[in-house]
Write a protein that holds these residues in place. Structure first.
Motif, PDB file in Angstrom:
ATOM      1  N   HIS A 261       0.836  -1.203   0.000  1.00 15.64           N
ATOM      2  CA  HIS A 261       0.000   0.000   0.000  1.00 15.64           C
ATOM      3  C   HIS A 261       0.872   1.255   0.000  1.00 15.64           C
ATOM      4  O   HIS A 261       0.561   2.237  -0.676  1.00 15.64           O
ATOM      5  N   LEU A 262       1.973   1.203   0.736  1.00 15.05           N
ATOM      6  CA  LEU A 262       2.894   2.338   0.782  1.00 15.05           C
ATOM      7  C   LEU A 262       3.787   2.424  -0.447  1.00 15.05           C
ATOM      8  O   LEU A 262       4.514   3.399  -0.616  1.00 15.05           O
TER       9      LEU A 262
ATOM     10  N   LEU B 181       3.395   8.367   5.765  1.00 14.54           N
ATOM     11  CA  LEU B 181       3.795   8.326   4.361  1.00 14.54           C
ATOM     12  C   LEU B 181       2.581   8.353   3.446  1.00 14.54           C
ATOM     13  O   LEU B 181       1.524   7.831   3.792  1.00 14.54           O
ATOM     14  N   GLN B 182       2.748   8.943   2.280  1.00 22.05           N
ATOM     15  CA  GLN B 182       1.671   8.940   1.289  1.00 22.05           C
ATOM     16  C   GLN B 182       1.596   7.565   0.653  1.00 22.05           C
ATOM     17  O   GLN B 182       2.608   7.019   0.217  1.00 22.05           O
ATOM     18  N   PRO B 183       0.410   6.972   0.577  1.00 16.87           N
ATOM     19  CA  PRO B 183       0.297   5.659  -0.066  1.00 16.87           C
ATOM     20  C   PRO B 183       0.537   5.761  -1.562  1.00 16.87           C
ATOM     21  O   PRO B 183       0.373   6.827  -2.159  1.00 16.87           O
ATOM     22  N   THR B 184       0.920   4.656  -2.140  1.00 21.50           N
ATOM     23  CA  THR B 184       1.098   4.607  -3.581  1.00 21.50           C
ATOM     24  C   THR B 184      -0.261   4.698  -4.248  1.00 21.50           C
ATOM     25  O   THR B 184      -1.263   4.281  -3.701  1.00 21.50           O
ATOM     26  N   GLU B 185      -0.317   5.240  -5.430  1.00 21.98           N
ATOM     27  CA  GLU B 185      -1.564   5.267  -6.186  1.00 21.98           C
ATOM     28  C   GLU B 185      -1.582   4.150  -7.221  1.00 21.98           C
ATOM     29  O   GLU B 185      -2.477   4.047  -8.020  1.00 21.98           O
TER      30      GLU B 185
ATOM     31  N   TYR C 117      -2.301   0.571  -7.767  1.00 23.00           N
ATOM     32  CA  TYR C 117      -2.952  -0.539  -7.102  1.00 23.00           C
ATOM     33  C   TYR C 117      -3.032  -1.762  -7.999  1.00 23.00           C
ATOM     34  O   TYR C 117      -3.991  -2.493  -7.980  1.00 23.00           O
ATOM     35  N   ALA C 118      -1.988  -1.980  -8.781  1.00 23.67           N
ATOM     36  CA  ALA C 118      -1.937  -3.208  -9.581  1.00 23.67           C
ATOM     37  C   ALA C 118      -1.863  -4.389  -8.628  1.00 23.67           C
ATOM     38  O   ALA C 118      -1.241  -4.331  -7.568  1.00 23.67           O
ATOM     39  N   VAL C 119      -2.505  -5.495  -8.992  1.00 23.35           N
ATOM     40  CA  VAL C 119      -2.514  -6.673  -8.126  1.00 23.35           C
ATOM     41  C   VAL C 119      -1.141  -7.320  -8.146  1.00 23.35           C
ATOM     42  O   VAL C 119      -0.594  -7.625  -9.189  1.00 23.35           O
ATOM     43  N   ASP C 120      -0.592  -7.514  -6.970  1.00 19.78           N
ATOM     44  CA  ASP C 120       0.706  -8.156  -6.814  1.00 19.78           C
ATOM     45  C   ASP C 120       0.486  -9.665  -6.751  1.00 19.78           C
ATOM     46  O   ASP C 120      -0.275 -10.153  -5.928  1.00 19.78           O
ATOM     47  N   ASP C 121       1.147 -10.405  -7.648  1.00 24.18           N
ATOM     48  CA  ASP C 121       0.967 -11.860  -7.675  1.00 24.18           C
ATOM     49  C   ASP C 121       1.276 -12.497  -6.321  1.00 24.18           C
ATOM     50  O   ASP C 121       0.670 -13.483  -5.931  1.00 24.18           O
ATOM     51  N   LEU C 122       2.226 -11.925  -5.595  1.00 19.20           N
ATOM     52  CA  LEU C 122       2.557 -12.488  -4.291  1.00 19.20           C
ATOM     53  C   LEU C 122       1.394 -12.377  -3.315  1.00 19.20           C
ATOM     54  O   LEU C 122       1.179 -13.260  -2.489  1.00 19.20           O
ATOM     55  N   LEU C 123       0.628 -11.296  -3.399  1.00 19.83           N
ATOM     56  CA  LEU C 123      -0.490 -11.119  -2.486  1.00 19.83           C
ATOM     57  C   LEU C 123      -1.561 -12.175  -2.702  1.00 19.83           C
ATOM     58  O   LEU C 123      -2.247 -12.585  -1.787  1.00 19.83           O
ATOM     59  N   ARG C 124      -1.704 -12.629  -3.942  1.00 19.48           N
ATOM     60  CA  ARG C 124      -2.750 -13.571  -4.293  1.00 19.48           C
ATOM     61  C   ARG C 124      -2.583 -14.920  -3.603  1.00 19.48           C
ATOM     62  O   ARG C 124      -3.547 -15.619  -3.353  1.00 19.48           O
ATOM     63  N   ASP C 125      -1.338 -15.304  -3.292  1.00 19.02           N
ATOM     64  CA  ASP C 125      -1.074 -16.653  -2.809  1.00 19.02           C
ATOM     65  C   ASP C 125      -0.844 -16.758  -1.309  1.00 19.02           C
ATOM     66  O   ASP C 125      -0.394 -17.783  -0.826  1.00 19.02           O
ATOM     67  N   LEU C 126      -1.143 -15.704  -0.555  1.00 18.19           N
ATOM     68  CA  LEU C 126      -0.914 -15.769   0.885  1.00 18.19           C
ATOM     69  C   LEU C 126      -1.869 -16.761   1.532  1.00 18.19           C
ATOM     70  O   LEU C 126      -3.034 -16.847   1.158  1.00 18.19           O
ATOM     71  N   PRO C 127      -1.396 -17.515   2.514  1.00 17.85           N
ATOM     72  CA  PRO C 127      -2.269 -18.498   3.159  1.00 17.85           C
ATOM     73  C   PRO C 127      -3.321 -17.821   4.029  1.00 17.85           C
ATOM     74  O   PRO C 127      -3.100 -16.754   4.575  1.00 17.85           O
TER      75      PRO C 127
END
Length: 168
Positions: A81-82, A125-129, A131-141
């Motif tokens: 997010h950051l 901190l200002q968050p990033t704008e 918001y592309a989906v990160d492949d790593l986020l998809r596979d978290l248990p």
């Protein structure tokens, strides 16, 4: 509406669906009031999430207000997010990249001082704008209990997102 996969016709299946937010890596988050679309030709399914930047800011704010230490997928969500790479984040936190990896994969709990520092970073901190989906986020248990759940509701297109705890 056209399908991005095959060019076929997409139809709205459920205009007010409740779905788990797997794309954001927060499997314990349920989005309510999103539109689910289905392709008649290839069967591909997609969702429409309005104001995703606002959604991520609401989720980040909700996470940093939790009275418990952050979980691995929450740490990764906040780092992403950051807009921080693992290396940049590890530098800001004063730890090695391996430590960040262990935190994010629930191999090691983040200590209270680091947890407080991350929360402070999110508020300052200002968050990033991006918001592309990160492949790593998809596979978290999904290792969370019902007590860790949060529902994020959208009332309608004009009011926006609000976070609330729910017994899922």
């Amino acid at each position: 509406m056209t399908c991005a996969e095959c060019g076929g016709t997409r139809v709205t299946v459920d205009p007010k669906a409740a779905i788990r937010y797997d794309m954001g890596g927060l499997h314990h988050v349920t989005l309510q009031g999103v539109e689910v679309r289905h392709c008649k030709e290839c069967g591909d399914e997609g969702i429409k999430i309005p104001r995703i930047g606002q959604l991520h800011r609401v989720l980040a704010d909700y996470l940093i207000r939790q009275p418990r230490l952050l979980l691995g997928n929450e740490i990764r969500f906040l780092r992403t997010h950051l807009g921080l790479s693992t290396q940049d984040f590890s530098h800001l936190m004063g730890v090695g990249r391996e430590t960040v990896s262990r935190w994010e994969n629930d191999k090691e709990r983040m200590g209270a001082p680091a947890d407080h520092l991350l929360r402070a970073l999110v508020t300052s901190l200002q968050p990033t704008e991006n918001y592309a989906v990160d492949d790593l986020l998809r596979d978290l248990p999904d290792r969370l209990t019902k007590e860790d759940a949060v529902n994020v509701n959208v009332q309608n297109e004009t009011t926006g997102w609000e976070a609330e705890t729910a017994g899922v």
